[in-house]
Design a protein around this motif. Structure first.
Motif, PDB file in Angstrom:
ATOM      1  N   GLY A 118       0.788  -1.224   0.000  1.00  0.00           N
ATOM      2  CA  GLY A 118       0.000   0.000   0.000  1.00  0.00           C
ATOM      3  C   GLY A 118       0.817   1.270   0.000  1.00  0.00           C
ATOM      4  N   LEU A 119       1.930   1.294   0.718  1.00  0.00           N
ATOM      5  CA  LEU A 119       2.706   2.528   0.845  1.00  0.00           C
ATOM      6  C   LEU A 119       3.287   2.991  -0.492  1.00  0.00           C
ATOM      7  N   PRO A 120       3.915   2.114  -1.281  1.00  0.00           N
ATOM      8  CA  PRO A 120       4.381   2.572  -2.603  1.00  0.00           C
ATOM      9  C   PRO A 120       3.240   3.040  -3.502  1.00  0.00           C
ATOM     10  N   MET A 121       2.092   2.391  -3.413  1.00  0.00           N
ATOM     11  CA  MET A 121       0.953   2.811  -4.215  1.00  0.00           C
ATOM     12  C   MET A 121       0.500   4.209  -3.825  1.00  0.00           C
ATOM     13  N   LEU A 122       0.521   4.507  -2.534  1.00  0.00           N
ATOM     14  CA  LEU A 122       0.153   5.839  -2.063  1.00  0.00           C
ATOM     15  C   LEU A 122       1.120   6.890  -2.596  1.00  0.00           C
ATOM     16  N   VAL A 123       2.408   6.580  -2.573  1.00  0.00           N
ATOM     17  CA  VAL A 123       3.408   7.526  -3.084  1.00  0.00           C
ATOM     18  C   VAL A 123       3.208   7.767  -4.578  1.00  0.00           C
ATOM     19  N   ILE A 124       2.931   6.692  -5.326  1.00  0.00           N
ATOM     20  CA  ILE A 124       2.688   6.844  -6.765  1.00  0.00           C
ATOM     21  C   ILE A 124       1.471   7.715  -7.012  1.00  0.00           C
ATOM     22  N   ALA A 125       0.385   7.474  -6.269  1.00  0.00           N
ATOM     23  CA  ALA A 125      -0.826   8.275  -6.445  1.00  0.00           C
ATOM     24  C   ALA A 125      -0.559   9.745  -6.137  1.00  0.00           C
ATOM     25  N   PRO A 165      11.901  -6.006  -1.917  1.00  0.00           N
ATOM     26  CA  PRO A 165      12.011  -5.102  -0.760  1.00  0.00           C
ATOM     27  C   PRO A 165      10.646  -4.810  -0.164  1.00  0.00           C
ATOM     28  N   ASP A 166      10.618  -4.388   1.083  1.00  0.00           N
ATOM     29  CA  ASP A 166       9.340  -4.078   1.711  1.00  0.00           C
ATOM     30  C   ASP A 166       8.817  -2.729   1.205  1.00  0.00           C
ATOM     31  N   GLY A 167       7.557  -2.458   1.533  1.00  0.00           N
ATOM     32  CA  GLY A 167       6.910  -1.251   1.026  1.00  0.00           C
ATOM     33  C   GLY A 167       7.571   0.026   1.486  1.00  0.00           C
TER      34      GLY A 167
END
Length: 478
Positions: A206-213, A441-443
């Motif tokens: 979820g965290l990388p997806m939030l950064v992308i958004a 790697p982790d999120g």
């Protein structure tokens, strides 16, 4: 009602009346949806294909017959890089770097079979992915919809009457931005649907997806601000359109294409042939394990004899040839790692130069942020290479240790007709060898790697918003 709301509503109505703009907007939505579907389908098919090939390679390795361990060292093993879920949104460098490696003793091979080498040359100009559509096509649509947002009011002489009727300069610009921002939000909605599809897949973080958004939201907001800023600075809509198209061509097309060439010229990177020649030259100076008079291996032999307290290699409780193979692999692997580190360092410096150009182009910063969060950037490829090399070295040393422990030195050096059979070990050993598992790697690590690119985008947005605020203060002044 608020004047800003009324102005935004009127601007939306004007956009709806523009049939060309509406057709372009619908086409963008369809293009984004098509990119989501095709990119996800491509990612799934690629992941399934690699998984099948990996299973076949593991089966071929495990089902080998009884063999001498050193023959298995040269038999080798294939491994394939798995794709993370976010590769469906932004595949990054995966199509260019290759996805499989052949692991064998005494060599450190590179990744092979990149999609670019097996597909049409058109793939080099950008794959149809949600990331590509939002990076290149969406800003172009916003330009055609909003280039005359403020310049049109000045041309028609309606800017000052709006202010006379009670609308402040800030409310006029806010209303225009609200309308253009709504279009940008709708343009990014299909990509968010793709995110929702990805979020339900195993391994999605979820965290990388939030950064992308956040990054793409800041990017589209930046273009909305740049469009209004340009429209406010010029006196004619036509001039605003030409200026914005030139800006888009430079920021989205020219700089992202020129930056890698500048980096390659500034930091030259040796090709595979040059590296192989250099490695072969250094190998000759390291020592020859087959030469009994070689200084290094003669010293190694004496240290082994002293460790076990014997005078001859024939008296060792282990097979000396296996120990010799372990020492030779240790030395050659250290040499390979040194050249790999030099190559990685050069590529990191090239990427640093490209990211430096990202200060002049938000498209470069967005691309770096997107690939880093998706785990499909150069750092992700390097992780695969380093983990593959660690696995290769461990596998080869396990086989060398097996030769040392399971094959006697007498049998290994015998030349009678039955010697070949006695040198072989049970095929059950191959099945006990560990399989390769790529560790993603982790999120939090992916999100942290994407933060520099996100910071550049926010800097651009703040700078453009500040410039727009200054221009707004003089809007309508003679």
């Amino acid at each position: 009602m608020s004047p800003a709301y009324l102005i935004a509503r009127d601007e939306i109505r004007l956009m709806r009346r523009n049939r060309v703009a509406m057709v372009a907007f619908v086409l963008l939505l369809l293009l984004t949806l098509a990119a989501v579907v095709t990119s996800w389908s491509h990612r799934q098919s690629i992941a399934d294909l690699r998984q099948r090939h990996q299973a076949a390679a593991e089966k071929a390795f495990d089902t080998q017959p009884n063999r001498h361990p050193h023959r298995v060292v040269h038999y080798g093993h294939f491994i394939f890089r798995p794709l993370g879920p976010l590769a469906a949104f932004d595949p990054g460098v995966d199509a260019f770097t290759g996805n499989s490696m052949f692991l064998e003793g005494h060599r450190q091979n590179t990744a092979n079979f990149g999609d670019v080498r097996q597909s049409s040359l058109l793939i080099r100009f950008g794959q149809l992915t949600p990331a590509f559509v939002l990076q290149a096509v969406a800003p172009l649509l916003l330009i055609f919809l909003g280039y005359g947002a403020i310049a049109r009011e000045r041309e028609r002489g309606t800017l000052r009457p709006l202010m006379v009727q009670g609308a402040s300069r800030g409310q006029i610009v806010a209303g225009k931005f609200g309308a253009l921002g709504l279009v940008a939000l709708l343009a990014g909605l299909p990509a968010m649907l793709g995110f929702a599809l990805i979020a339900g897949q195993p391994g999605a973080q979820g965290l990388p997806m939030l950064v992308i958004a956040l990054g793409y939201a800041a990017y589209l907001a930046l273009w909305a601000v740049l469009i209004l800023l340009t429209s406010a600075l010029v006196h004619r809509s036509r001039d605003a359109l030409l200026a914005l198209l030139a800006l888009w061509a430079v920021l989205v097309v020219l700089l992202p294409r020129v930056a890698p060439d500048i980096a390659s010229a500034a930091v030259p990177l040796g090709n595979r042939m040059q590296t192989d020649v250099a490695v072969a030259r250094d190998l000759r100076t390291m020592g020859d394990s087959h030469n009994p008079d070689d200084p290094h291996f003669a010293q190694f032999k004496q240290s082994v004899l002293a460790r076990y307290g014997v005078a001859r290699v024939e008296d060792l409780p282990v097979n000396y040839k296996g120990l010799l193979g372990m020492e030779g692999e240790r030395m050659t692997s250290a040499l390979f790692d040194r050249y790999a580190a030099q190559s990685f360092d050069a590529q990191e410096r090239q990427n640093a130069l490209v990211h430096g150009v990202g200060l002049l182009s938000p498209a470069i910063a967005l691309r770096a942020m997107s690939m880093a969060a998706a785990g499909t950037d150069f750092a992700g490829h390097r992780r695969f290479l380093e983990q593959a090399e660690a696995y290769r070295y461990d596998l080869v040393q396990r086989l060398n240790r097996l030769q040392a422990d399971a094959v006697s030195y007498a049998d290994d050096t015998a030349e009678d007709p039955e010697a070949d059979r006695r040198k072989r070990v049970s095929a059950g050993y191959w099945q006990k060898m560990p399989d390769f598992t790529f560790r993603q790697p982790d999120g939090s690590s992916l999100a942290a790697a994407a933060l520099p690119g996100l910071a550049v985008l926010i800097f651009w947005l703040a700078l453009a918003a500040g410039a727009l605020a200054l221009v707004t203060r003089r809007l309508g002044a003679r």
